[in-house]
Design a protein around this motif. Structure first.
Motif, PDB file in Angstrom:
ATOM      1  N   LEU A 212       0.833  -1.204   0.000  1.00 31.96           N
ATOM      2  CA  LEU A 212       0.000   0.000   0.000  1.00 31.96           C
ATOM      3  C   LEU A 212       0.865   1.252   0.000  1.00 31.96           C
ATOM      4  CD1 LEU A 212      -2.930  -0.917   2.434  1.00 31.96           C
ATOM      5  CD2 LEU A 212      -2.999  -0.699  -0.068  1.00 31.96           C
ATOM      6  N   ALA A 213       1.945   1.229   0.778  1.00 31.57           N
ATOM      7  CA  ALA A 213       2.848   2.383   0.793  1.00 31.57           C
ATOM      8  C   ALA A 213       3.489   2.563  -0.574  1.00 31.57           C
ATOM      9  CB  ALA A 213       3.911   2.200   1.873  1.00 31.57           C
ATOM     10  N   TRP A 214       3.879   1.458  -1.212  1.00 31.38           N
ATOM     11  CA  TRP A 214       4.487   1.550  -2.539  1.00 31.38           C
ATOM     12  C   TRP A 214       3.518   2.170  -3.538  1.00 31.38           C
ATOM     13  CZ3 TRP A 214       3.060  -0.529  -7.253  1.00 31.38           C
ATOM     14  CH2 TRP A 214       3.981  -0.326  -8.296  1.00 31.38           C
ATOM     15  N   ILE A 215       2.251   1.749  -3.485  1.00 36.87           N
ATOM     16  CA  ILE A 215       1.247   2.316  -4.398  1.00 36.87           C
ATOM     17  C   ILE A 215       1.081   3.809  -4.135  1.00 36.87           C
ATOM     18  CG2 ILE A 215      -1.208   2.313  -4.995  1.00 36.87           C
ATOM     19  CD1 ILE A 215      -1.200  -0.721  -4.479  1.00 36.87           C
ATOM     20  N   PHE A 217       3.390   5.923  -2.872  1.00 34.47           N
ATOM     21  CA  PHE A 217       4.572   6.596  -3.411  1.00 34.47           C
ATOM     22  C   PHE A 217       4.510   6.661  -4.935  1.00 34.47           C
ATOM     23  CE2 PHE A 217       6.759   5.743   0.699  1.00 34.47           C
ATOM     24  CZ  PHE A 217       7.302   7.006   0.893  1.00 34.47           C
ATOM     25  N   GLU A 218       4.034   5.582  -5.563  1.00 35.71           N
ATOM     26  CA  GLU A 218       3.965   5.544  -7.022  1.00 35.71           C
ATOM     27  C   GLU A 218       2.955   6.555  -7.547  1.00 35.71           C
ATOM     28  OE1 GLU A 218       5.058   4.489 -10.828  1.00 35.71           O
ATOM     29  OE2 GLU A 218       6.017   4.218  -8.883  1.00 35.71           O
ATOM     30  N   ALA A 219       1.838   6.715  -6.836  1.00 36.73           N
ATOM     31  CA  ALA A 219       0.835   7.710  -7.237  1.00 36.73           C
ATOM     32  C   ALA A 219       1.429   9.120  -7.173  1.00 36.73           C
ATOM     33  CB  ALA A 219      -0.399   7.604  -6.344  1.00 36.73           C
ATOM     34  N   VAL A 220       2.195   9.399  -6.113  1.00 38.86           N
ATOM     35  CA  VAL A 220       2.832  10.721  -5.988  1.00 38.86           C
ATOM     36  C   VAL A 220       3.866  10.914  -7.085  1.00 38.86           C
ATOM     37  CG1 VAL A 220       4.271  12.170  -4.515  1.00 38.86           C
ATOM     38  CG2 VAL A 220       2.414  10.843  -3.506  1.00 38.86           C
ATOM     39  N   ARG A 221       4.689   9.876  -7.326  1.00 35.77           N
ATOM     40  CA  ARG A 221       5.706   9.976  -8.382  1.00 35.77           C
ATOM     41  C   ARG A 221       5.071  10.232  -9.730  1.00 35.77           C
ATOM     42  NH1 ARG A 221       7.636   7.692 -12.562  1.00 35.77           N
ATOM     43  NH2 ARG A 221       6.037   6.076 -12.468  1.00 35.77           N
ATOM     44  N   LEU A 222       3.971   9.535 -10.017  1.00 37.89           N
ATOM     45  CA  LEU A 222       3.300   9.698 -11.300  1.00 37.89           C
ATOM     46  C   LEU A 222       2.687  11.085 -11.431  1.00 37.89           C
ATOM     47  CD1 LEU A 222       2.764   8.062 -13.857  1.00 37.89           C
ATOM     48  CD2 LEU A 222       0.618   7.286 -12.825  1.00 37.89           C
ATOM     49  N   ALA A 223       2.123  11.601 -10.342  1.00 40.92           N
ATOM     50  CA  ALA A 223       1.549  12.956 -10.377  1.00 40.92           C
ATOM     51  C   ALA A 223       2.635  13.991 -10.665  1.00 40.92           C
ATOM     52  CB  ALA A 223       0.858  13.260  -9.048  1.00 40.92           C
ATOM     53  N   ILE A 224       3.801  13.841 -10.044  1.00 42.37           N
ATOM     54  CA  ILE A 224       4.913  14.763 -10.304  1.00 42.37           C
ATOM     55  C   ILE A 224       5.366  14.638 -11.749  1.00 42.37           C
ATOM     56  CG2 ILE A 224       7.288  15.339  -9.683  1.00 42.37           C
ATOM     57  CD1 ILE A 224       6.644  14.308  -6.849  1.00 42.37           C
ATOM     58  N   THR A 225       5.365  13.409 -12.282  1.00 44.68           N
ATOM     59  CA  THR A 225       5.769  13.196 -13.673  1.00 44.68           C
ATOM     60  C   THR A 225       4.819  13.905 -14.632  1.00 44.68           C
ATOM     61  OG1 THR A 225       6.763  11.055 -13.130  1.00 44.68           O
ATOM     62  CG2 THR A 225       6.207  11.445 -15.440  1.00 44.68           C
TER      63      THR A 225
END
Length: 252
Positions: A212-215, A217-225
């Motif tokens: 869940l934490a990985w998902i 972090f991935e959502a935040v990374r994708l939003a920044i991208t």
């Protein structure tokens, strides 16, 4: 149909102005950027999560998720890039279908540039193959640096494709003649800061053991991208408009 272009030798890119206009266009229109990005964002993230689950989580799941993310971004991230470019150049704020006008030319240009980069990497690898180890390293480093420096010279083909006036890659190369180092500086300033932040967030996510934490972090990374894409493509569209001359309306 592809359009050729000849550079305007009187035009000189003002690096600071171009970068500030790119960031300003995103800051001043962040609600619209979010509205245009949410569906592509959800689709890419959904593909990554599905691949993560299918892969059973863990290392294998994250590898599959990364692969799904690349494919998903190529398919759906480009729809955002097209809509955002059309807003900057044409003032369009809405669109009905998932794949907007200009998406097909954008994909063609994207594939051509990616294949060109791949071909360059293959050539470097072939040149390095018979060399001794120390020389292999030098060839790989210099070859990679050359690819990184030269490939952005084709990037002005993207905004032209988005408004269905695609430049031939040779035209995109030529149109920035005399301005290339300024243009490259604009690309780096517009892309690198948020790319570095996204990379750091991705590394933080990779270090967590919780799915869940990985998902998250991935959502935040994708939003920044997606924000990074907005800044980069705003810069490309604004410089394209300046080089191509009047005929398109810009929103800043």
């Amino acid at each position: 149909m592809s359009y050729s272009a000849s550079p305007d030798v009187t035009y000189r890119i003002a690096i600071g102005d171009a970068a500030s206009r790119a960031y300003g266009s995103v800051f001043n229109n962040f609600r619209l950027a979010g509205a245009l990005a949410w569906l592509p964002f959800a689709l890419v993230l959904g593909l990554e999560v599905i691949a993560f689950i299918v892969g059973g989580g863990g290392f294998v799941g994250r590898i599959l998720s990364s692969l799904a993310g690349v494919i998903g971004f190529l398919l759906f991230g480009t729809t955002f890039a097209v809509r955002w470019s059309r807003f900057i150049l044409l003032g369009e704020k809405q669109g009905g279908e998932l794949f907007p006008p200009g998406w097909r030319p954008m994909m063609v240009v994207t594939v051509k540039i990616c294949l060109g980069i791949l071909a360059g990497a293959v050539v470097v690898a072939l040149i390095a193959m018979p060399a001794p180890f120390w020389l292999k390293i030098l060839i790989w480093v210099l070859g990679a640096l050359a690819i990184v420096i030269l490939s952005p010279r084709f990037f002005l083909a993207f905004p032209g494709a988005a408004i269905e006036r695609p430049l031939a890659l040779r035209g995109a190369w030529d149109i920035i003649e005399g301005n290339y180092w300024r243009f490259l500086a604009c690309v780096l300033i517009s892309y690198l800061p948020l790319a570095i932040v996204a990379q750091l967030v991705g590394r933080a996510g990779a270090g967590t053991t919780s799915s869940l934490a990985w998902i998250g972090f991935e959502a935040v990374r994708l939003a920044i991208t997606f924000a990074d894409v907005a800044v980069l493509y705003a810069m490309l569209a604004l410089i394209y408009r300046d080089v191509a001359g009047p005929g398109t309306a810009a929103a800043e």
